[in-house]
Design a protein around this motif. Sequence first.
Motif, PDB file in Angstrom:
ATOM      1  N   VAL A  24       0.842  -1.199   0.000  1.00 37.32           N
ATOM      2  CA  VAL A  24       0.000   0.000   0.000  1.00 37.32           C
ATOM      3  C   VAL A  24       0.880   1.253   0.000  1.00 37.32           C
ATOM      4  CG1 VAL A  24      -1.817   1.256   1.227  1.00 37.32           C
ATOM      5  CG2 VAL A  24      -1.870  -1.239   1.149  1.00 37.32           C
ATOM      6  N   GLN A  31       1.248   4.330  -2.827  1.00 42.36           N
ATOM      7  CA  GLN A  31       1.213   5.747  -2.494  1.00 42.36           C
ATOM      8  C   GLN A  31       2.413   6.475  -3.100  1.00 42.36           C
ATOM      9  OE1 GLN A  31      -1.027   7.710  -1.336  1.00 42.36           O
ATOM     10  NE2 GLN A  31       0.325   9.474  -1.372  1.00 42.36           N
ATOM     11  N   HIS A  90      -5.148  -4.485  -2.671  1.00 43.11           N
ATOM     12  CA  HIS A  90      -4.256  -3.411  -2.237  1.00 43.11           C
ATOM     13  C   HIS A  90      -4.644  -2.064  -2.855  1.00 43.11           C
ATOM     14  CE1 HIS A  90      -1.883  -6.877  -0.942  1.00 43.11           C
ATOM     15  NE2 HIS A  90      -1.400  -6.048  -0.041  1.00 43.11           N
ATOM     16  N   TRP A 138      -5.739   1.322  -0.827  1.00 48.18           N
ATOM     17  CA  TRP A 138      -5.061   2.589  -1.113  1.00 48.18           C
ATOM     18  C   TRP A 138      -6.070   3.669  -1.507  1.00 48.18           C
ATOM     19  CZ3 TRP A 138      -5.229   4.998  -5.859  1.00 48.18           C
ATOM     20  CH2 TRP A 138      -4.488   6.172  -5.944  1.00 48.18           C
ATOM     21  N   GLN A 152      -8.134   4.861   1.446  1.00 49.53           N
ATOM     22  CA  GLN A 152      -7.334   5.687   2.353  1.00 49.53           C
ATOM     23  C   GLN A 152      -7.060   7.069   1.770  1.00 49.53           C
ATOM     24  OE1 GLN A 152      -3.901   3.194   3.012  1.00 49.53           O
ATOM     25  NE2 GLN A 152      -4.824   2.227   4.807  1.00 49.53           N
ATOM     26  N   GLN A 153      -6.967   7.161   0.454  1.00 47.90           N
ATOM     27  CA  GLN A 153      -6.649   8.432  -0.211  1.00 47.90           C
ATOM     28  C   GLN A 153      -7.892   9.192  -0.672  1.00 47.90           C
ATOM     29  OE1 GLN A 153      -3.495   9.524  -0.192  1.00 47.90           O
ATOM     30  NE2 GLN A 153      -3.123   7.649   0.949  1.00 47.90           N
TER      31      GLN A 153
END
Length: 70
Positions: free
Chosen positions: A19, A23, A50, A54, A57-58
């Motif tokens: 992850v 990023q 994955h 990601w 989370q973003q």
Amino acid sequence: MHTPLSTDLIAQLANPHIVAALQRLTAQLPDTDFAVACSGGVDSAMLGLHASLWARQQGKTLHFFHVHHG
């Protein structure tokens, strides 16, 4: 009906190093939607897991495309 996996469950399954690599690889790209092409194999499933974590989370929108390469 399909129930999406929770972000917490995906985080438990994911490798944090992968992850973090996603990023780093995407940090310089424009703030836009992203797409992942998957063939349906185990490696594609893990890429999808994955990439999904990601994106969550973003706060990104992620699209998946199935690619048959056989």
